[in-house]
Each structure stands twice: as C-alpha cells, then as structure tokens.
Motif scaffolding. Structure first.
Motif, PDB file in Angstrom:
ATOM      1  N   GLN A 322       0.957  -1.396   0.246  1.00 10.22           N
ATOM      2  CA  GLN A 322       0.219   0.033   0.079  1.00 10.22           C
ATOM      3  C   GLN A 322       1.151   1.651  -0.426  1.00 10.22           C
ATOM      4  OE1 GLN A 322      -3.039  -0.534   3.305  1.00 10.22           O
ATOM      5  NE2 GLN A 322      -4.441  -0.897   1.722  1.00 10.22           N
ATOM      6  N   GLY A 323       1.617   1.279   0.926  1.00  8.80           N
ATOM      7  CA  GLY A 323       3.015   2.474   0.967  1.00  8.80           C
ATOM      8  C   GLY A 323       3.492   2.106  -0.151  1.00  8.80           C
ATOM      9  N   PHE A 324       3.817   1.145  -1.059  1.00  7.36           N
ATOM     10  CA  PHE A 324       4.216   1.670  -2.201  1.00  7.36           C
ATOM     11  C   PHE A 324       4.503   1.766  -3.539  1.00  7.36           C
ATOM     12  CE2 PHE A 324       6.537  -0.981  -5.886  1.00  7.36           C
ATOM     13  CZ  PHE A 324       7.881  -0.146  -6.238  1.00  7.36           C
ATOM     14  N   LEU A 325       3.039   1.497  -3.960  1.00  6.60           N
ATOM     15  CA  LEU A 325       1.800   1.860  -4.369  1.00  6.60           C
ATOM     16  C   LEU A 325       1.708   3.690  -4.412  1.00  6.60           C
ATOM     17  CD1 LEU A 325      -0.498  -0.593  -4.857  1.00  6.60           C
ATOM     18  CD2 LEU A 325       0.541  -0.329  -6.270  1.00  6.60           C
ATOM     19  N   ASP A 326       1.962   3.973  -3.631  1.00  5.04           N
ATOM     20  CA  ASP A 326       1.002   5.691  -3.116  1.00  5.04           C
ATOM     21  C   ASP A 326       2.697   6.160  -3.577  1.00  5.04           C
ATOM     22  OD1 ASP A 326      -1.494   6.075  -1.422  1.00  5.04           O
ATOM     23  OD2 ASP A 326      -0.155   6.140   0.121  1.00  5.04           O
ATOM     24  N   VAL A 327       3.793   5.836  -3.406  1.00 10.11           N
ATOM     25  CA  VAL A 327       4.721   6.108  -3.951  1.00 10.11           C
ATOM     26  C   VAL A 327       4.730   6.493  -5.707  1.00 10.11           C
ATOM     27  CG1 VAL A 327       7.486   6.111  -4.064  1.00 10.11           C
ATOM     28  CG2 VAL A 327       6.912   5.888  -2.388  1.00 10.11           C
ATOM     29  N   VAL A 328       4.005   5.119  -6.055  1.00  6.03           N
ATOM     30  CA  VAL A 328       4.618   5.036  -7.246  1.00  6.03           C
ATOM     31  C   VAL A 328       3.377   5.688  -8.449  1.00  6.03           C
ATOM     32  CG1 VAL A 328       3.510   3.293  -9.137  1.00  6.03           C
ATOM     33  CG2 VAL A 328       4.914   3.086  -7.385  1.00  6.03           C
ATOM     34  N   ARG A 329       2.281   6.191  -7.367  1.00  7.71           N
ATOM     35  CA  ARG A 329       0.969   7.114  -7.871  1.00  7.71           C
ATOM     36  C   ARG A 329       1.573   8.475  -7.429  1.00  7.71           C
ATOM     37  NH1 ARG A 329      -3.160   2.256  -6.002  1.00  7.71           N
ATOM     38  NH2 ARG A 329      -3.562   1.665  -8.030  1.00  7.71           N
ATOM     39  N   ARG A 331       1.561   9.809  -4.646  1.00  5.12           N
ATOM     40  CA  ARG A 331       0.999  10.517  -3.132  1.00  5.12           C
ATOM     41  C   ARG A 331       1.878  10.757  -2.365  1.00  5.12           C
ATOM     42  NH1 ARG A 331      -4.260   5.971  -3.584  1.00  5.12           N
ATOM     43  NH2 ARG A 331      -4.956   6.700  -6.209  1.00  5.12           N
ATOM     44  N   ARG A 332       2.658   9.851  -2.650  1.00  4.74           N
ATOM     45  CA  ARG A 332       4.086  10.248  -1.296  1.00  4.74           C
ATOM     46  C   ARG A 332       5.093  10.702  -2.223  1.00  4.74           C
ATOM     47  NH1 ARG A 332       4.588   5.314   2.475  1.00  4.74           N
ATOM     48  NH2 ARG A 332       2.249   5.590   2.668  1.00  4.74           N
ATOM     49  N   SER A 333       5.678  11.225  -1.438  1.00  8.22           N
ATOM     50  CA  SER A 333       7.113  11.819  -2.244  1.00  8.22           C
ATOM     51  C   SER A 333       8.234  10.315  -2.309  1.00  8.22           C
ATOM     52  CB  SER A 333       7.877  13.059  -1.689  1.00  8.22           C
ATOM     53  OG  SER A 333       7.988  13.343  -0.115  1.00  8.22           O
ATOM     54  N   ALA A 334       8.401   9.984  -1.698  1.00  7.88           N
ATOM     55  CA  ALA A 334       9.780   9.467  -1.307  1.00  7.88           C
ATOM     56  C   ALA A 334       9.124   7.816  -0.188  1.00  7.88           C
ATOM     57  CB  ALA A 334      10.376  10.151  -0.181  1.00  7.88           C
ATOM     58  N   PRO A 335      10.061   7.384  -0.169  1.00  4.22           N
ATOM     59  CA  PRO A 335       9.749   4.987  -0.094  1.00  4.22           C
ATOM     60  C   PRO A 335      10.097   5.446   1.629  1.00  4.22           C
ATOM     61  CG  PRO A 335      10.652   5.079  -1.977  1.00  4.22           C
ATOM     62  CD  PRO A 335      11.101   6.938  -1.674  1.00  4.22           C
ATOM     63  N   GLU A 336       9.360   4.760   2.612  1.00  2.00           N
ATOM     64  CA  GLU A 336       9.274   4.845   4.186  1.00  2.00           C
ATOM     65  C   GLU A 336      11.747   3.829   4.296  1.00  2.00           C
ATOM     66  OE1 GLU A 336       4.941   4.922   5.310  1.00  2.00           O
ATOM     67  OE2 GLU A 336       6.049   3.127   5.485  1.00  2.00           O
ATOM     68  N   VAL A 337      11.442   3.063   3.198  1.00  2.00           N
ATOM     69  CA  VAL A 337      12.824   2.739   3.321  1.00  2.00           C
ATOM     70  C   VAL A 337      13.077   2.924   2.395  1.00  2.00           C
ATOM     71  CG1 VAL A 337      12.903  -0.008   4.046  1.00  2.00           C
ATOM     72  CG2 VAL A 337      10.710   0.233   4.599  1.00  2.00           C
ATOM     73  N   THR A 338      14.367   3.594   2.600  1.00  2.00           N
ATOM     74  CA  THR A 338      14.920   4.195   1.427  1.00  2.00           C
ATOM     75  C   THR A 338      16.260   3.321   1.298  1.00  2.00           C
ATOM     76  OG1 THR A 338      16.722   5.250   3.058  1.00  2.00           O
ATOM     77  CG2 THR A 338      14.363   6.276   2.728  1.00  2.00           C
ATOM     78  N   LEU A 339      17.439   3.566   0.198  1.00  2.00           N
ATOM     79  CA  LEU A 339      17.966   2.632  -0.015  1.00  2.00           C
ATOM     80  C   LEU A 339      19.381   3.021   0.844  1.00  2.00           C
ATOM     81  CD1 LEU A 339      18.684   3.498  -3.595  1.00  2.00           C
ATOM     82  CD2 LEU A 339      18.648   1.332  -3.024  1.00  2.00           C
ATOM     83  N   ASN A 340      18.740   4.497   1.859  1.00  2.00           N
ATOM     84  CA  ASN A 340      20.371   4.067   3.290  1.00  2.00           C
ATOM     85  C   ASN A 340      19.986   2.960   4.180  1.00  2.00           C
ATOM     86  OD1 ASN A 340      22.114   5.367   4.458  1.00  2.00           O
ATOM     87  ND2 ASN A 340      20.561   6.114   6.033  1.00  2.00           N
ATOM     88  N   ASP A 341      18.272   3.139   4.556  1.00  2.00           N
ATOM     89  CA  ASP A 341      17.716   2.042   5.553  1.00  2.00           C
ATOM     90  C   ASP A 341      18.470   0.607   5.541  1.00  2.00           C
ATOM     91  OD1 ASP A 341      16.912   4.078   6.782  1.00  2.00           O
ATOM     92  OD2 ASP A 341      14.690   3.447   4.963  1.00  2.00           O
ATOM     93  N   GLY A 342      18.324   0.200   3.728  1.00  2.00           N
ATOM     94  CA  GLY A 342      18.670  -0.849   3.161  1.00  2.00           C
ATOM     95  C   GLY A 342      20.056  -1.618   3.559  1.00  2.00           C
ATOM     96  N   ALA A 343      20.947  -0.118   3.014  1.00  2.00           N
ATOM     97  CA  ALA A 343      22.259  -0.931   3.618  1.00  2.00           C
ATOM     98  C   ALA A 343      22.797   0.286   4.265  1.00  2.00           C
ATOM     99  CB  ALA A 343      22.882   0.766   2.163  1.00  2.00           C
ATOM    100  N   MET A 344      22.457   0.033   5.529  1.00  2.00           N
ATOM    101  CA  MET A 344      22.261   0.410   7.014  1.00  2.00           C
ATOM    102  C   MET A 344      22.269  -1.254   7.459  1.00  2.00           C
ATOM    103  SD  MET A 344      24.817   2.965   8.132  1.00  2.00           S
ATOM    104  CE  MET A 344      24.183   2.187   9.900  1.00  2.00           C
ATOM    105  N   ALA A 345      21.592  -1.778   7.471  1.00  2.00           N
ATOM    106  CA  ALA A 345      21.090  -3.121   7.901  1.00  2.00           C
ATOM    107  C   ALA A 345      21.603  -4.382   7.565  1.00  2.00           C
ATOM    108  CB  ALA A 345      19.826  -3.351   7.473  1.00  2.00           C
ATOM    109  N   VAL A 346      21.969  -4.177   6.085  1.00  2.00           N
ATOM    110  CA  VAL A 346      23.003  -4.994   5.248  1.00  2.00           C
ATOM    111  C   VAL A 346      24.882  -4.871   6.315  1.00  2.00           C
ATOM    112  CG1 VAL A 346      24.564  -5.059   3.975  1.00  2.00           C
ATOM    113  CG2 VAL A 346      22.212  -5.456   3.757  1.00  2.00           C
ATOM    114  N   ARG A 347      25.269  -3.387   6.741  1.00  4.01           N
ATOM    115  CA  ARG A 347      25.938  -3.458   7.032  1.00  4.01           C
ATOM    116  C   ARG A 347      26.304  -3.869   8.437  1.00  4.01           C
ATOM    117  NH1 ARG A 347      28.364   3.550   7.954  1.00  4.01           N
ATOM    118  NH2 ARG A 347      30.590   2.060   8.795  1.00  4.01           N
ATOM    119  N   MET A 348      25.327  -3.475   9.176  1.00 12.53           N
ATOM    120  CA  MET A 348      25.600  -4.124  10.286  1.00 12.53           C
ATOM    121  C   MET A 348      25.468  -5.940  10.264  1.00 12.53           C
ATOM    122  SD  MET A 348      22.106  -1.607  12.270  1.00 12.53           S
ATOM    123  CE  MET A 348      22.042  -2.045  13.941  1.00 12.53           C
ATOM    124  N   GLY A 349      24.349  -6.020   9.956  1.00 13.85           N
ATOM    125  CA  GLY A 349      24.823  -7.995   9.460  1.00 13.85           C
ATOM    126  C   GLY A 349      26.508  -8.127   8.969  1.00 13.85           C
TER     127      GLY A 349
END
Length: 365
Positions: A322-329, A331-349
């Motif tokens: 639902q959130g991703f579709l709002d970005v595609v359409r 209706r919201r300016s940016a993803p809630e889970v960013t590339l930086n979020d994803g990169a930091m999670a991998v970095r911690m792992g």
C-alpha cells in the motif's frame, strides 16, 4: 477512478509468490509480467497470476511497455546485478527485497546506483509493517519515556528449502545475520532513532543442516546467536536468534525499556506451521508495563484472516505494498524504507558476521 498499476516481478519463489498474492488484494494493481528461470516456480507464479506474461529473461521483462513498477524477489546474491541491469535499461520505481547486497565490496556499487537511479526505490523490510510491531513502534516512545534498552528475540524454524539450495551457503546469503537478521537491525535503528557505532556477536551453526551435503559441500549458515549493538545516542540493543525453536507460541518478541516503563510485542509465526491439534494460532499482542502505576496492560492485535492467508508475515507484505503504491502513484514523495536504510541493515549484519567469526567487536563509526 484509481489508476491501475502494472507490476513486473523478478523472482517468483516463495517470497515472490507471497508478493503476487498480496498484489492481488490491492485496489488498482496487478501483476503484468513475471521473470522466473525455474520452470516449477514459474508455473506456480503463473497459476497465481494467470493474466501475467511469462518473460524469457530480465531484458524481455524490462521491455514490456505496460509496466509501471518492478519488484525484485530473486536470491540475495542476484540483487545488485539485477539492479544495475534495470538502471541501464529501464529505471522504473522499484521495490527490492532485502538484503540489498551480500558482498561487502558491493557497498560501493550500491552507492553509485543510489546516486544515479532516477526513480524511487523502496527496500522490502516487511517486519516494520507487521501490525503488532507497527503498534510497538508507534507507542514505544510514550510507553518508555525514551528507549534505553531494546531486545529482539526470534525463535523460529530452520531455513526452508529454496531452488538450487542457494540459501544453504553464506556466499549466497551474506550469512544468516545478514539474510535473516537485517530485518531486526532495521527495527533497531527505527525504534532507537539512532545510528549504530559498535557491534558484538557470538554465533554458531549448532543443529541445522549439518547432515546435508550439496555437491560434497556442507552448509555453513549460522542457526543461533546473540548480537549486541551500541548506538550513538547511548542506547543499546540486543538480538537473540534461534532457528531450531519452532515449537514456541510466539516467533518474535520485542521489548523496549526506558525511564517511564516497558513495552513488549509478541508475534506468532506463520499460521500454516501451527498444528491444527493445538486449536487456533496465538493472537499477536502488545503489553505496556508502566513503572507507575505498576501493572501490565495487554492489548490483542489481531490480523485480518485474508492477509494471514496471503503470506507468512502477519499482513505486513500487504501494508508495505500500500505504501509503495502511494509512491508509484506519486501520492507521497519518497519511500518509507530507503536505500540507506537497506544498506545500513546489511552493514550491521556484515559487522555481526565478522564479530562472530573473529570474537572481536566491530566499530561502525
């Protein structure tokens, strides 16, 4: 009238099929094309989305002019190469499954991708959207007066079988503390509103997959461990993972404590694994325990049955879409889970994997 959004799906194994089932529940969205090289998985995917075109290759899928967005749900070690191919050919809005990458050397490639990719990219961190965890995150600050200690426990089943047994080897997954636990490192950063500075881990492969062999090679993936993370605001978090504990009532248990009190979330595992002989599966719950007045307050957080049947993540995949579709359409300016979020999670792992292997704390700052 809601504009229909056409998805292209890359990778249609177990997680890809969960995405397909959840997209079918969304208003104004459909799977238009899929690319899955394994014939068995491709057949299952097209049975779930009979209207979808079966692409012969990733390039073939990308040239489908009807597509509005893309989803990557392929094996972990394929993500970076596929993202680069998409960037070069057709950079549509992209939802990419975790982890973003598995090799530390790919961090530079991801940074270059981030700088050049012109469309929004949402990293699939489903656990944020599980209703009991979403309620936990929403109420944690008020319930605790500011989290000083965060504990996440996952007691679950072993890794499931995947095509080609790719998930049996660290070189493909990034290691269990990347593949499985990047979700929890993401939750730590989100709940604590802080960045990690030091990671310490102790982990092992003690029970699972030791009697398996693939082309003469025994799996090398961790099945239990502890990880402690220090954050730059003085708070700390701990992860406890056990992947031979599927007999537990709750699969995930989160606990946050601060000067005002404690809050806990309890999340059951996939309903399809709960024995019918035990009756209904446990209901997710939230427990708030203030220091004054003393006394825990328990709230049931039920999840819609239709969403439970659509996947293994307590409805989270649907809410994420639902959130991703709002970005595609737009209706919201940016993803809630960013590339930086994803990169930091991998970095911690990756830091946790390294700490477990060396016995030394790993600094991230």
């Amino acid at each position: 009238m809601t504009r229909q959004i056409n998805y292209g799906i890359i990778g249609c194994g177990m997680m890809g099929q969960e995405h397909i089932r959840n997209i079918a529940l969304l208003d104004g969205a459909r799977v238009a094309s899929v690319y899955e090289p394994d014939p068995g998985m491709a057949a299952q995917a097209t049975s779930l989305a009979p209207q979808a075109r079966l692409a012969a290759s990733l390039d073939d899928l990308l040239w489908d002019e009807t597509l509005d967005c893309l989803l990557i749900a392929s094996p972990n070690h394929c993500h970076m190469d596929q993202m680069a191919q998409i960037a070069a050919a057709r950079p549509l809005p992209l939802l990419v499954e975790k982890p973003l990458f598995t090799d530390p050397e790919d961090a530079g490639r991801l940074a270059e991708f981030h700088n050049r990719y012109p469309a929004p990219v949402w990293v699939a961190m489903e656990y944020r959207y599980m209703p009991p965890i979403a309620a936990f995150l929403k109420q944690a600050e008020a319930a605790t007066g500011g989290i000083r200690m965060l504990s996440i426990r996952e007691h679950r089943f072993p890794f499931l079988e995947k095509v080609g047994n790719w998930n049996r080897f660290t070189r493909n997954t990034g290691g269990t503390l990347v593949e499985k636990c990047c979700h929890f490192f993401d939750l730590m950063r989100l709940a604590l509103r802080a960045e990690p500075v030091r990671v310490m881990a102790s982990a092992a492969q003690s029970v699972n997959h030791l009697d398996e062999s693939y082309d003469g090679e025994i799996p090398d993936i961790i099945d239990n461990g502890y990880v402690i993370v220090d954050f730059d605001n003085g708070s700390r978090a701990m992860l406890e993972l056990c992947m031979f504990a599927e007999g537990a009532a709750y699969q995930e248990e989160l606990s946050a404590i601060g000067p005002s009190g404690k809050i806990e979330a309890f999340v059951p595992g996939p309903g399809r694994f709960w024995p019918d002989s035990l009756g209904p599966a446990p209901t997710p719950k939230l427990v708030v325990s203030p220091r004054a007045p003393k006394g825990p307050i328990t709230y049931a957080i039920p999840v819609d049955k239709t969403l439970l049947e659509a996947g293994d993540h307590n409805g989270a995949t649907f809410y994420q879409h639902q959130g991703f579709l709002d970005v595609v359409r737009e209706r919201r300016s940016a993803p809630e889970v960013t590339l930086n979020d994803g990169a930091m999670a991998v970095r911690m792992g990756l830091a946790a994997q390294r700490s477990a292997a060396t016995g030394q704390a790993v600094r991230l700052d």
